[in-house]
Design an enzyme around this catalytic site. Structure first.
Site, PDB file in Angstrom:
ATOM      1  N   TYR A 182       0.859  -1.186   0.000  1.00 18.96           N
ATOM      2  CA  TYR A 182       0.000   0.000   0.000  1.00 18.96           C
ATOM      3  C   TYR A 182       0.891   1.230   0.000  1.00 18.96           C
ATOM      4  CZ  TYR A 182      -3.554   3.380   1.525  1.00 18.96           C
ATOM      5  OH  TYR A 182      -4.410   4.456   1.617  1.00 18.96           O
ATOM      6  N   LYS A 229       3.932   9.205   9.168  1.00 15.96           N
ATOM      7  CA  LYS A 229       3.683   8.655  10.497  1.00 15.96           C
ATOM      8  C   LYS A 229       4.626   9.222  11.577  1.00 15.96           C
ATOM      9  CE  LYS A 229       1.528   4.611   8.432  1.00 15.96           C
ATOM     10  NZ  LYS A 229       0.164   4.347   8.780  1.00 15.96           N
ATOM     11  N   ASP A 248       9.461   3.134   0.086  1.00 12.20           N
ATOM     12  CA  ASP A 248       8.380   3.733   0.858  1.00 12.20           C
ATOM     13  C   ASP A 248       8.576   3.370   2.328  1.00 12.20           C
ATOM     14  OD1 ASP A 248       6.078   4.616   2.030  1.00 12.20           O
ATOM     15  OD2 ASP A 248       4.708   3.723   0.569  1.00 12.20           O
TER      16      ASP A 248
HETATM   17  C1  LIG Z   1       3.798   2.239   3.391  1.00 14.39           C
HETATM   18  C2  LIG Z   1       2.740   3.289   3.329  1.00 14.39           C
HETATM   19  N1  LIG Z   1       2.785   4.207   2.350  1.00 14.39           N
HETATM   20  C3  LIG Z   1       1.881   5.185   2.250  1.00 14.39           C
HETATM   21  C4  LIG Z   1       0.852   5.279   3.156  1.00 14.39           C
HETATM   22  C5  LIG Z   1      -0.155   6.380   3.031  1.00 14.39           C
HETATM   23  O1  LIG Z   1       0.007   7.278   4.079  1.00 14.39           O
HETATM   24  P1  LIG Z   1      -1.210   8.237   4.527  1.00 14.39           P
HETATM   25  O2  LIG Z   1      -2.226   7.344   5.163  1.00 14.39           O
HETATM   26  O3  LIG Z   1      -0.574   9.200   5.476  1.00 14.39           O
HETATM   27  O4  LIG Z   1      -1.715   8.893   3.290  1.00 14.39           O
HETATM   28  C6  LIG Z   1       0.765   4.347   4.195  1.00 14.39           C
HETATM   29  C7  LIG Z   1      -0.328   4.422   5.175  1.00 14.39           C
HETATM   30  O5  LIG Z   1      -0.538   3.554   5.972  1.00 14.39           O
HETATM   31  C8  LIG Z   1       1.740   3.337   4.292  1.00 14.39           C
HETATM   32  O6  LIG Z   1       1.717   2.429   5.269  1.00 14.39           O
END
Ligand SMILES: Cc1ncc(COP(=O)(O)O)c(C=O)c1O
Length: 436
Positions: free
Chosen positions: A145, A272, A240
């Site tokens: 994700y 986060k 990521d």
């Molecule tokens: C690995 C990863 N990338 C991107 C995101 C997206 O972040 P946001 O929820 O702050 O848009 C998340 C959210 O859980 C994530 O775990």
């Protein structure tokens, strides 16, 4: 006048005005059933709902609350920042200090640009990669994700996996035609793809360790392989670290494994932890690529609240507490909590795979090790739902989905761990009854 007191009453009221009653889908408890708890207070390792129940928190706002809730150091810094205004929409010292801190921890981030969510950070990284390479294709892995931007909402984990959706309506074939999805941990599939279309690939993006389909560690050498193959084909490697950044070690996942295994991505995304619970995220990378961003370059990206002074203060104050001692405490807590739960499940003869990556962990209700998204989907989510509700009733809050990682904080106490272990024994018995 009606008074709304319980979580159930609040949720019924919410559903009349907010789709599904929630601001983000997984919170709705759809895959586990029942009513989400409406939390009103957090302190250290505990959270309290409107019904007056206390819980040991193993969600931690899905990662940011690494030092626990309302930590006095973070709180006092945020209070004093707030007294000076919440936002200026102009440059401020907080963003400079936080960017320097990120760069000191991850030197490959020679430049850092702040945004308000992980979704935006990844969206920006993808745009940059396409601009830097003058290529269109982005390769992602099934079950990873990267937020809810259109081009990456294909075979995503997290809420999409929780709800069992293959994709999202509203995302057009045009928006995803340049996204190629490959099974995670599959080196052959990736090699074949690069052999066929390497010159068209702008970037490969991966979660540093997938944790949005449950925790699925990369096979040894996987990230190094991504780094090598992208270099060979002049594509970019986007790591990521929205989930793992500064949660796994002082330098995030890269700081622990990239250094050890000798690989470095071209672009990083963070979120986060760097906001300490406030809406803040970032993209970072080499000066050569990052300076393509406007106004230095022509790749456009902007945000009214980007680099917000309260959010950057919360992030910096949190990172100040993220030292070697904290990471060693998180590793021990993850081991203690994970083993206690796994032992309870084993004792109750509940088939499961306990999977860890750094201090992130989760439990798949399947006897086999989970290596990719197809494996993850084999699990018995109904047994998880029973396990989840039993824990919740006993005062332990864990993610309401079998496809999410669990999060420990530095505020967990020995007493909390004992409470978790005791509750897990009961929950495991109940899950066994459900699955037999
Ligand atoms: C690995 C990863 N990338 C991107 C995101 C997206 O972040 P946001 O929820 O702050 O848009 C998340 C959210 O859980 C994530 O775990």
């Amino acid at each position: 006048m009606t008074t709304f007191e319980t979580s159930l009453q609040w949720h019924n009221r919410a559903k009349r005005i907010i789709p599904g009653g929630v601001s983000s889908p997984v919170r709705a408890f759809q895959s586990v059933g029942g009513t989400p708890r409406y939390f009103v207070k957090g302190e250290g390792s505990k959270v309290w709902d409107v019904d007056g129940n206390e819980y040991v928190d193993l969600v931690g706002s899905w990662g940011p609350m690494i030092v626990g809730h309302a930590h006095p150091h973070v709180l006092s810094r945020v209070k004093s920042a707030m007294e000076k205004s919440f936002s200026f929409g102009a440059p401020g010292p907080g963003e400079v200090l936080l960017a320097e801190e990120i760069s000191a921890r991850v030197p490959a981030c020679e430049r850092v640009r702040f945004v308000s969510s992980g979704t935006e950070a990844v969206m920006t990284a993808v745009r940059l990669a396409r601009a830097a390479t003058s290529r269109n294709l982005i390769v992602k892995f099934a079950g990873c994700y990267h937020g809810h931007s259109d081009s990456l909402l294909v075979q995503s984990g997290s809420g999409i996996a929780t709800l069992g959706l293959p994709n999202s309506p509203g995302v057009t074939p045009g928006q995803t035609q340049d996204t190629i999805v490959v099974p995670f941990n599959d080196l052959n599939a990736l090699t074949q793809l690069f052999d066929e279309r390497g010159s068209e690939i702008a970037a490969v993006i991966t979660e540093a360790t997938p944790a949005n389909m449950g925790v699925v560690p990369p096979v040894p050498g996987f990230n190094k392989f991504l780094s090598d193959i992208t270099k060979k084909h002049h594509s970019l490697f986007i790591l990521d670290e929205v989930m793992t950044g500064f949660r796994i070690s002082q330098g995030g996942w890269w700081g622990k494994f990239g250094l050890e295994e000798d690989w470095t991505p071209d672009l990083f995304t963070f979120g986060k932890v760097i906001g300490g619970g406030m809406p803040l995220a970032a993209v970072g990378g080499s000066a050569a690529v990052m300076e393509l961003l406007a106004p230095s370059g022509t790749v456009y990206q902007a945000g009214t609240l980007s680099g917000n002074p309260v959010a950057t203060t919360a992030g910096l104050a949190t990172l100040e507490l993220c030292d070697a001692e904290l990471y060693s405490a998180l590793d021990s807590r993850a081991r203690e909590v994970g083993s206690a739960i796994s032992e309870a499940l084993t004792a109750a003869e509940v088939e499961h795979s306990f999977q860890q990556a750094g201090n992130l962990f989760s439990f798949f209700f399947t006897p086999n090790h989970v290596n990719n998204f197809d494996d993850a989907k084999e699990q018995d989510t109904s047994a998880f739902a029973v396990f989840f509700h039993s824990l919740l009733e006993q005062g332990i809050s864990v993610p309401p989905s079998a496809f999410e990682a669990w999060f420990v904080s530095g505020a967990l106490t020995d007493e909390d761990v004992e409470k978790i272990a005791k509750a897990a024994k009961v929950a495991a018995q109940q899950a066994k009854l459900r699955s037999s």
